[in-house]
Design an enzyme around this catalytic site. Structure first.
Site, short mmCIF file in Angstrom:
data_model
loop_
_atom_site.label_atom_id
_atom_site.label_comp_id
_atom_site.label_asym_id
_atom_site.label_seq_id
_atom_site.Cartn_x
_atom_site.Cartn_y
_atom_site.Cartn_z
N SER A 145 43.46 4.67 19.02
CA SER A 145 42.16 4.97 20.21
C SER A 145 41.04 4.23 19.95
CB SER A 145 41.10 6.35 19.48
OG SER A 145 40.10 6.19 20.29
N TYR A 158 38.44 12.04 12.89
CA TYR A 158 39.31 12.00 14.06
C TYR A 158 38.52 10.51 14.10
CZ TYR A 158 40.67 11.00 18.93
OH TYR A 158 41.08 10.47 20.52
#
Length: 271
Positions: A145, A158
């Site tokens: 990501s 995360y």
């Protein structure tokens, strides 16, 4: 390996295949001629996707319902990686978010996220790497990501998990060089999916990409030989500059084992 009209069959494993990015990878890989092993928690969705792919594209599709945060399920998928004789690609797409401020987020949710985003991805990548290195061919695709290169308040665990995926994948690729194995880490921005659940997404709509567009872009990057793919990065010189700055920093860190001069007075006090 079994044959079909003289054509060598290839199998791809896709985790997180029940929706979104994983389902898009299943479709695109089937169109590229892969038979599939689809892994996710929701068996009903997997069965529906498998039926659609088998009927429309004529591929063999195996469905495996598994929760990768569960040790026994993870071991079962590792066994499939080891036992699938014509395995030539694995796409580690499964992932969760566990978003929220550090002061209020449920630690159990964070732990479950790390089991999927980090532990499962690592173990399946290692199992695939052993297989592929032994035969001198194979592809590992890991989904990172853009938050891997930014510390995001409210998404600390995360973004940390995706930073791990980024570094782990790059190190694995460095090891795989010369062994016929490709490791690609895909670094998407926001994607239309079920990731945010019922909560409003924290990004403007204009920043979102569809799962199909993301996977098409990532596979185009794979075809180009990219080991790191930022689908929304239009100016590739920025990646080159990032890499150059990182290498300069590493060079600076490895000049000496002594404290930097700016800490000299404090070091003297401590002595």
């Amino acid at each position: 390996m079994h044959q079909n009209h003289g054509v060598e069959r290839r199998t791809a494993i896709v985790t997180g295949a029940s929706s979104g990015i994983g389902a898009a990878y299943a479709d695109r890989l089937a169109r590229r001629g892969f038979d599939l092993v689809l892994v996710a928690r929701r068996a009903d969705r997997l069965e529906a996707l498998a039926k659609e792919i088998a009927s429309s594209l004529g591929r063999q599709v195996r469905v495996v319902a598994a929760d990768l945060a569960c040790e026994s399920d993870l071991r079962r998928i590792e066994g499939i990686v080891e036992a699938t004789s014509d395995l030539s690609l694995i796409a580690n797409v499964a992932g969760t978010g566990a978003l929220g401020p550090a002061t209020s987020i449920n630690p159990s949710a964070v732990e479950a996220m790390l089991k999927v985003n980090v532990i499962a991805l690592t173990r399946l990548s290692l199992a695939a790497s052993r297989r592929f290195t032994a035969v001198g061919a194979g592809t590992i695709i890991n989904i990172g990501s853009i938050v891997a290169v930014m510390a995001v308040p409210g998404a600390g665990a995360y973004s940390g998990s995706k930073a791990y995926v980024f570094d782990f994948s790059r190190a694995l690729q460095a090891e795989a060089e010369g062994h016929g194995v490709t490791v690609q880490v895909v670094m998407p921005g926001p994607v239309y999916s079920e990731f945010f659940g019922e909560a409003p997404p924290p990004f403007p709509a204009g920043l979102f990409m569809s799962a199909d567009m993301l996977v098409d872009t990532a596979l185009a990057g794979l075809d180009r030989g990219e080991t790191v793919t930022f689908p929304t990065l239009h100016d590739s010189d920025r990646w080159d500059a990032f890499e150059a700055a990182r290498k300069q920093l590493v060079h600076g860190l490895l000049q000496t084992g002594l404290p930097a001069q700016r800490y000299a007075s404090q070091s003297a006090i401590m002595e």
